[in-house]
Design a protein around this motif. Sequence first.
Motif, mmCIF file in Angstrom:
data_model
loop_
_atom_site.group_PDB
_atom_site.id
_atom_site.type_symbol
_atom_site.label_atom_id
_atom_site.label_comp_id
_atom_site.label_asym_id
_atom_site.label_seq_id
_atom_site.Cartn_x
_atom_site.Cartn_y
_atom_site.Cartn_z
ATOM 1 N N VAL A 191 0.849 -1.192 0.000
ATOM 2 C CA VAL A 191 0.000 0.000 0.000
ATOM 3 C C VAL A 191 0.886 1.245 0.000
ATOM 4 C CG1 VAL A 191 -1.684 1.342 1.309
ATOM 5 C CG2 VAL A 191 -1.901 -1.147 1.166
ATOM 6 N N ARG A 193 -0.595 4.472 -1.495
ATOM 7 C CA ARG A 193 -1.458 5.651 -1.569
ATOM 8 C C ARG A 193 -2.161 5.830 -0.222
ATOM 9 N NH1 ARG A 193 -2.447 7.888 -6.205
ATOM 10 N NH2 ARG A 193 -4.566 8.521 -5.615
ATOM 11 N N ASP A 246 -8.685 8.754 -3.968
ATOM 12 C CA ASP A 246 -8.542 7.330 -4.289
ATOM 13 C C ASP A 246 -7.455 6.666 -3.451
ATOM 14 O OD1 ASP A 246 -9.281 4.988 -5.622
ATOM 15 O OD2 ASP A 246 -7.770 5.254 -7.178
ATOM 16 N N ALA A 247 -7.416 7.011 -2.173
ATOM 17 C CA ALA A 247 -6.421 6.431 -1.260
ATOM 18 C C ALA A 247 -6.690 4.946 -1.051
ATOM 19 C CB ALA A 247 -6.458 7.157 0.079
ATOM 20 N N GLN A 248 -5.613 4.203 -0.861
ATOM 21 C CA GLN A 248 -5.732 2.786 -0.492
ATOM 22 C C GLN A 248 -5.878 2.604 1.014
ATOM 23 O OE1 GLN A 248 -1.885 2.184 -2.593
ATOM 24 N NE2 GLN A 248 -2.815 0.248 -3.257
ATOM 25 N N ALA A 249 -5.371 3.571 1.768
ATOM 26 C CA ALA A 249 -5.454 3.519 3.230
ATOM 27 C C ALA A 249 -5.569 4.934 3.767
ATOM 28 C CB ALA A 249 -4.231 2.831 3.830
ATOM 29 N N ALA A 273 -11.121 2.288 1.336
ATOM 30 C CA ALA A 273 -9.741 2.231 1.807
ATOM 31 C C ALA A 273 -9.656 1.552 3.175
ATOM 32 C CB ALA A 273 -9.146 3.634 1.905
ATOM 33 N N GLN A 274 -8.518 0.964 3.468
ATOM 34 C CA GLN A 274 -8.253 0.462 4.812
ATOM 35 C C GLN A 274 -8.169 1.657 5.768
ATOM 36 O OE1 GLN A 274 -4.927 -2.292 5.120
ATOM 37 N NE2 GLN A 274 -5.129 -2.837 2.948
#
Length: 404
Positions: A191, A193, A246-249, A273-274
Motif C-alpha cells: 500500500v 497511496r 482514491d487512497a488505499q489507506a 480504503a483500509q
Amino acid sequence: MAGATQPAKPPAHRGACGPSDGAAGASRRRWLQGALASALVPWAAHAAPRAGEIVIGQVAPLSGVLASTGRQMVLGGRLYFDWVNANGGVHGAAIRHEVVDDGYRVEDTVRATRALLARPEVVALFGFAGTANITQLLQDGVLAEGGAALVAPYTGGEALRTPFNPWIFHVRAGYADEAEHMVQHLTTIGVERVAVLYQDDGFGQAGLAGVRAALARRKLQPVAEAGYERNTDQVEAAVQAIRQSDAQAVIMVAINRPASAFIRRYRELGGGAQLYSISVVDPNEIVQLAGLKNAHGVRISQVVPYPFRSALPVVREYQRLLKTQAPDTEVSYTSFEEFLGAKVLVEGLRRAGPQPTRAKVLQALESLQDFDLGGLRVDYGPRNRIGSRAVEVTVIGSTGRLVR
C-alpha cells in the motif's frame, strides 16, 4: 513478579509489587468503590491536606468531546492509588488524588494547572490529556515555574518530547513511533497511496508530521491531507477530499467523535480504503457511534500491552483491581495505560522518601532505569523521559471487540 502473590509489605516498600489474588473484605471494597467514584467529578474546592497525605493533581477532560476518555484516564490511575492506600500508602502516607475537569479546553488546562501548582502540597502532576493543552503549559512556562513532574500524559505529541524538557515523563510511545509502525506495515503489504485525516491543532499536526516523515523515508507522500476543526465532529469536507484522492489507506489522527463520524460517512459513501487510527481512540465508542458494520476492520495502533488477555503480571494485576473496585467497568487500553502511569508515579514517590518534594520526586523518577512494571519495562534517566517506544496494531473484529 508484579501481581503474583500477596506482598509481605505494602507497595510503598516494594516498588512494582501488585495486589493480592485474595478477595478483600466487603467494607474495603465499598470504601474503594466510593473513593473511585469521588475521583470521577471535578473538585470544586480543595480542603487542606491532612497530616500524612501526599497530594497529586490531575487535570482531565471529564466533560466535552473527550469526556469518556477522561473518565477512563481517571479510573486507571485511581485503581492503583486506592489499592496503595488500602495497603499502607507510601511510607505510611496516603495518596490524595485530586482531579480537575478542563473539558479538553486549552485555556482551562492552563488555568487549572496554575492553580494546582500554586499549592505547595501538590508534589506531582498526573495523566493530563491533549497535545495542544500540554504544549501550552510548556510554552507559557507553567511546568518550569512549578517545578513538578507530569507523569503519564495521554498524548504522543512530538512537541512534548523534542526538544528535551525535564518535566514530562512519558509512559507511551509517541505519535511518530505509531505512524512509523503503521506506514511500515502498509508499505510492506504494497500500500503506497495513504491519506491522512487529522485534527487541526497540535495533536493532529503532530500525527500528520509523523505520517509525512514515515512516508518520506520511503520516498512517498500523502495523497491527501484533510483536517477538521478541534472540538467538533464536522468532517464532511474531509470525507469528500479523501474519497476523491482514491487512497488505499487512511490514517486517522482524530479523537472518538470525529473519527467515528468520518468512518460512518466515508463507508456510507462507498469509501473502501483500509482505515487506521492513532492510539487515542476508544474502540467501544467507535463501534457505538460509527456502527459495527462501518467500524469492523478498523485498525488501531496501541502503545501499551494488550489488556484483554492476562498474559503479563501487570495485566492480571489491573484486571483484578478493575473487577474488585469497578466491577461494572470494562477493560480498556485507556484505563490500563493510566494504571501503568500510576505505578510509575507511585514508585517515584516511594524512592523520593518519607517527605517527598517536587524536586525529590522528579529526581526519583529519573532513577527508574529499566524498571519492571510487571512484564513491561520502562526506562528513564537524566536526559530521557520516554519510558517506552513499543507499538502494535489491533483490529476491531466482527463482534466489535479488539483482536490482535
